[in-house]
Every structure is written in structure tokens, then in C-alpha cells.
Design a protein around this motif. Structure first.
Motif: not given
Length: 146
Positions: A43-50
Motif C-alpha cells: 500500500e502506498i500513500a499519495i500526498v498531492e499538493l493542490k
């Protein structure tokens, strides 16, 4: 003779205990731990700076992740706002470029060269070039503003 009478019973008891203990250990069947097979995908976590919204950074987190800065953090799925003034930078103490400094906790603003502006917590500092800009942002002038 006296030595044999005192040592022989102790020796017989020790050997018989050793033999009986060995049989009881061999009779027990121990279950092995269950086998765990590794999955092919982790499982990977995705952090998106919007985007930048005012003085905050809008971030979207998908998966098991935690954003940590100073002593604060956000975690869990969804969109979060992180105040940029809370992130440490080389400009934390730079009061010379702005005429006024505001305190986001009290919603008051002060002249940048006063003790109240320097005493404001870095995470709550907001800088303004003019009085009008501070008032437009919703801040109220303190007694130190002339």
C-alpha cells in the motif's frame, strides 16, 4: 563409605529428574507460527499538493500518511489546509520588509518594529505592507498602531 551414602542418593535423584524431564519435553508438540505470504503490492500513500488558498496550502492525502511540521500534523484521507506561516522558513524573523505584523490568534496587527510583533508566535504571524491591507484581511489595529 560415608561419602557414597551422602552423594549417591543425590546423584540418583538428579539423573532420574533429568531423564523424566527429557521425556516430557519430547512428548509436547509445538505448533508452528502461521505462515504469512507477502503480497506483490504494498500500500502506498499519495500526498498531492493542490493549491495555495490565501496563506494556506491545500493538500490531499490518499492512504496511510501523516504530514508533520513543527509540533502539528494532519493525517487521514481527504483534503487538508496547512497554514504556510506555520512552516519554518528563513523569513520567520524578517520584519524589515513589512510595516505591520498580524497575530492570527488574536486577529490584531502591530507595527513590525514593536515588541508585540516580535513576540507573536511564528505560526500565527501574518505580514502586511500597509494598514489597509491588514484591515482588508480582517485584522483589527492594536493600541500600538498610530
Amino acid at each position: 563409605m560415608r561419602f557414597i551414602k551422602s552423594v549417591l542418593p543425590t546423584l540418583v535423584i538428579a539423573i532420574s529428574c533429568f531423564v523424566l524431564g527429557g521425556f516430557s519435553v519430547l512428548d509436547k508438540k509445538v505448533k508452528a507460527a502461521p505462515m504469512c505470504f507477502e503480497s506483490k503490492y504494498q500500500e502506498i500513500a499519495i500526498v498531492e499538493l493542490k493549491a495555495l488558498e490565501g496563506d494556506s496550502l491545500k493538500a490531499s492525502i490518499n492512504g496511510a500518511a501523516r504530514l508533520v511540521w513543527n509540533e502539528d500534523f494532519v493525517e487521514g484521507d481527504g483534503e487538508h489546509l496547512v497554514a504556510l506561516a506555520q512552516l519554518p522558513s528563513e523569513h520567520d524573523q524578517d520584519f524589515r520588509n513589512f510595516a505591520y505584523a498580524g497575530n492570527a490568534g488574536t486577529m490584531k496587527f502591530y507595527p513590525s518594529n514593536t515588541y508585540a510583533a516580535r513576540g507573536t508566535e511564528p505560526s500565527k504571524r501574518r505580514f502586511f505592507p500597509t494598514k489597509e491591507a491588514a484591515i482588508a484581511a480582517g485584522f483589527v489595529a492594536s493600541k500600538l498602531v498610530k
